[in-house]
Design a protein around this motif. Structure first.
Motif, PDB file in Angstrom:
ATOM      1  N   ILE A  81       1.029  -1.008   0.110  1.00  0.00           N
ATOM      2  CA  ILE A  81       0.128  -0.086   0.124  1.00  0.00           C
ATOM      3  C   ILE A  81       1.137   1.288  -0.188  1.00  0.00           C
ATOM      4  CG2 ILE A  81      -1.739   1.234   1.315  1.00  0.00           C
ATOM      5  CD1 ILE A  81      -1.385  -2.414   2.163  1.00  0.00           C
ATOM      6  N   ILE A  82       0.731   2.072  -0.966  1.00  0.00           N
ATOM      7  CA  ILE A  82       1.611   3.253  -1.177  1.00  0.00           C
ATOM      8  C   ILE A  82       1.083   4.310  -0.319  1.00  0.00           C
ATOM      9  CG2 ILE A  82       2.480   5.065  -2.833  1.00  0.00           C
ATOM     10  CD1 ILE A  82       2.538   2.802  -5.002  1.00  0.00           C
ATOM     11  N   MET A  83       1.945   5.007   0.398  1.00  0.00           N
ATOM     12  CA  MET A  83       1.200   6.279   1.321  1.00  0.00           C
ATOM     13  C   MET A  83       2.394   7.073   1.901  1.00  0.00           C
ATOM     14  SD  MET A  83       0.836   4.003   4.958  1.00  0.00           S
ATOM     15  CE  MET A  83      -0.115   2.680   4.264  1.00  0.00           C
ATOM     16  N   PRO A  84       2.246   8.118   2.337  1.00  0.00           N
ATOM     17  CA  PRO A  84       3.117   9.050   2.717  1.00  0.00           C
ATOM     18  C   PRO A  84       3.785   8.633   4.116  1.00  0.00           C
ATOM     19  CG  PRO A  84       1.102  10.105   3.230  1.00  0.00           C
ATOM     20  CD  PRO A  84       0.679   8.724   2.444  1.00  0.00           C
ATOM     21  N   SER A  85       4.738   8.527   4.349  1.00  0.00           N
ATOM     22  CA  SER A  85       5.436   8.599   5.769  1.00  0.00           C
ATOM     23  C   SER A  85       4.879   9.525   6.710  1.00  0.00           C
ATOM     24  CB  SER A  85       6.915   8.403   5.754  1.00  0.00           C
ATOM     25  OG  SER A  85       7.443   8.482   7.139  1.00  0.00           O
ATOM     26  N   TYR A  86       4.645  10.851   6.192  1.00  0.00           N
ATOM     27  CA  TYR A  86       4.267  11.781   7.114  1.00  0.00           C
ATOM     28  C   TYR A  86       2.777  11.756   7.150  1.00  0.00           C
ATOM     29  CZ  TYR A  86       4.280  16.386   9.256  1.00  0.00           C
ATOM     30  OH  TYR A  86       4.072  17.396  10.150  1.00  0.00           O
ATOM     31  N   THR A  87       2.288  10.843   8.388  1.00  0.00           N
ATOM     32  CA  THR A  87       0.767  10.755   8.591  1.00  0.00           C
ATOM     33  C   THR A  87       0.931  10.185   9.815  1.00  0.00           C
ATOM     34  OG1 THR A  87      -1.113   9.683   7.625  1.00  0.00           O
ATOM     35  CG2 THR A  87       0.831   8.609   7.501  1.00  0.00           C
ATOM     36  N   PHE A  88      -0.565   9.957  10.332  1.00  0.00           N
ATOM     37  CA  PHE A  88      -0.711   9.350  11.781  1.00  0.00           C
ATOM     38  C   PHE A  88      -0.428   7.765  11.602  1.00  0.00           C
ATOM     39  CE2 PHE A  88      -3.653   7.974  15.059  1.00  0.00           C
ATOM     40  CZ  PHE A  88      -2.986   8.439  16.218  1.00  0.00           C
ATOM     41  N   VAL A  89      -0.083   7.092  12.507  1.00  0.00           N
ATOM     42  CA  VAL A  89       0.163   5.631  12.484  1.00  0.00           C
ATOM     43  C   VAL A  89      -1.058   4.858  12.042  1.00  0.00           C
ATOM     44  CG1 VAL A  89      -0.420   5.481  14.853  1.00  0.00           C
ATOM     45  CG2 VAL A  89       1.119   3.961  13.847  1.00  0.00           C
ATOM     46  N   SER A  90      -2.302   5.366  12.400  1.00  0.00           N
ATOM     47  CA  SER A  90      -3.500   4.489  11.817  1.00  0.00           C
ATOM     48  C   SER A  90      -3.503   4.376  10.211  1.00  0.00           C
ATOM     49  CB  SER A  90      -4.887   5.256  12.185  1.00  0.00           C
ATOM     50  OG  SER A  90      -5.105   5.093  13.645  1.00  0.00           O
ATOM     51  N   THR A  91      -3.152   5.277   9.463  1.00  0.00           N
ATOM     52  CA  THR A  91      -3.083   5.124   8.162  1.00  0.00           C
ATOM     53  C   THR A  91      -2.176   3.718   7.657  1.00  0.00           C
ATOM     54  OG1 THR A  91      -2.724   7.620   7.952  1.00  0.00           O
ATOM     55  CG2 THR A  91      -2.276   6.145   5.833  1.00  0.00           C
TER      56      THR A  91
END
Length: 384
Positions: A81-91
């Motif tokens: 799953i591609i996502m930013p690292s700069y996010t809340f842990v729930s993502t």
């Protein structure tokens, strides 16, 4: 007079619109305190109308809505799953719980959102989804992300925890991904203490979303009279909040336009006060692209370096001002290193996250509060 005592300004203060107690009494009088009562149904209708979602499901948190997304996408061990690292842990956690692998991609320097130009290069045969996080209520570049998801036949999930009321090219955030998650945590614009919602825009996922939310049973079909009894038919869990939570939230949603207007006024006041400091090179203000209308979820500034941030935060704290940093990037956290991987160099993520300061933002602030915060910030940041 609205506002805080001038001895300090907290980072956040939950706001009561006025009808919460009345609706709590009504919920109790209805003798329906479990999930999916009359207030929940009103909220579903409101969310579907405002967000243009095909279906909305109230949950006990945004985290729960993200976990439901992972279940609906049938994430299997090893799926990426591609996502930013700069996010809340729930993502990330929502997918890791299913055995998924977060693939952390850098953020844009302007909005701190997932850099859409890097996403396609991060796709592998194992990629199942893209998680687009709308940081500070400012939309990701959704046209490009929607194109990539469609052409590569992968799901697009909007983490719109901070974004209720924001739009991208006139479209409500939460309406463009197959799935989207909202938050009503007490730090958000519209609150229920804890709470969230799953928005479903793929009609093929609606019935299964109902089942997963109802512990894996077809209870919703039973209540509609479509089956004569309900049974365990799929995996699921208990994602429904009680009618007590829904009653409180309904009062907030009724006042959503007023809440948005007030936050925008505060955001604009901050933005105007910070302009001279930006011209002087002391900080950088948030950047909102022209095609985006944001919801003033938070106001932040970017100072020159981590040492300056530490000093400024210390002075704000000494003066009773609730300034805060934000996310520690997930790729550098112990669990991020264990469960995920990075794609490329995350220079913006590392650099910007070390320089960011969030300033107080809540409905009952007045312009004197904004002035006090800005005066102390200006003094701290210009000190030699």
């Amino acid at each position: 007079m609205i506002g805080q005592t001038k001895t300090g300004v907290p980072f956040n203060k939950p706001y009561i619109t006025g009808n919460e107690i009345e609706y709590l009494r009504e919920a109790i009088a209805n003798a329906h305190l479990s999930g999916d009562g009359p207030f929940t149904k009103r909220i579903h209708e409101w969310l579907e109308q405002r967000t243009m979602a095909q279906a909305a499901f109230l949950t006990h948190s945004c985290t729960a809505a993200l976990e439901m997304s992972a279940l609906l996408l049938d994430i299997q061990p090893g799926d990426e799953i591609i996502m930013p690292s700069y996010t809340f842990v729930s993502t990330a956690n929502a997918f890791v719980l299913r055995g998924g692998v977060p693939v952390f991609v850098d953020v844009r320097a302007d909005t701190l959102n997932l850099d859409e130009a890097l996403v396609e290069r991060a796709i592998t045969p194992k990629t199942r989804a893209i998680a687009a996080v709308h940081y500070a209520g400012v939309a990701c570049e959704m046209d490009e992300l929607v194109r990539i998801a469609r052409e590569r036949n992968i799901a697009l999930v909007e983490d719109a925890a901070q974004a209720l009321g924001s739009t991208y090219r006139g479209k409500p955030l939460g309406s463009m991904g197959s799935l989207a998650a909202l938050s009503f945590h007490e730090t958000k614009n519209v609150i229920s203490g804890e709470g969230g919602a799953l928005l479903v825009n793929d009609p093929e996922l609606i019935e299964r979303a109902e089942i997963i939310r109802e512990k894996g049973t077809n209870r919703s079909n039973f209540l509609r009279g479509n089956v004569n009894k309900y049974r365990w038919v799929d995996i699921g869990s208990s994602y429904l909040p009680s009618e007590i939570i829904a009653a409180f939230l309904w009062a907030q949603l009724e006042a959503a336009d007023d809440l948005l207007e007030r936050r925008l006024a505060l955001w604009n006041a901050y933005h105007a006060r910070m302009e001279p400091l930006e011209r002087a090179g002391k900080l950088r203000r948030p950047i909102v692209p022209a095609e985006i209308e944001h919801n003033a979820h938070l106001y932040y500034v970017l100072v020159p370096d981590a040492a300056t941030r530490t000093r400024v935060l210390a002075e704000l704290k000494a003066e009773g001002i609730g300034g805060l940093f934000h996310y520690v990037p997930l790729h550098s956290a112990p669990a991020g290193e264990r469960f995920g991987r990075t794609h490329g160099v995350l220079a913006n993520t590392d650099g910007l996250s070390a320089r960011l300061i969030r300033l107080p933002m809540f409905y009952e602030m007045d312009m004197q509060d904004v002035d006090r915060v800005c005066t102390i910030l200006e003094r701290a940041i210009t000190a030699s």
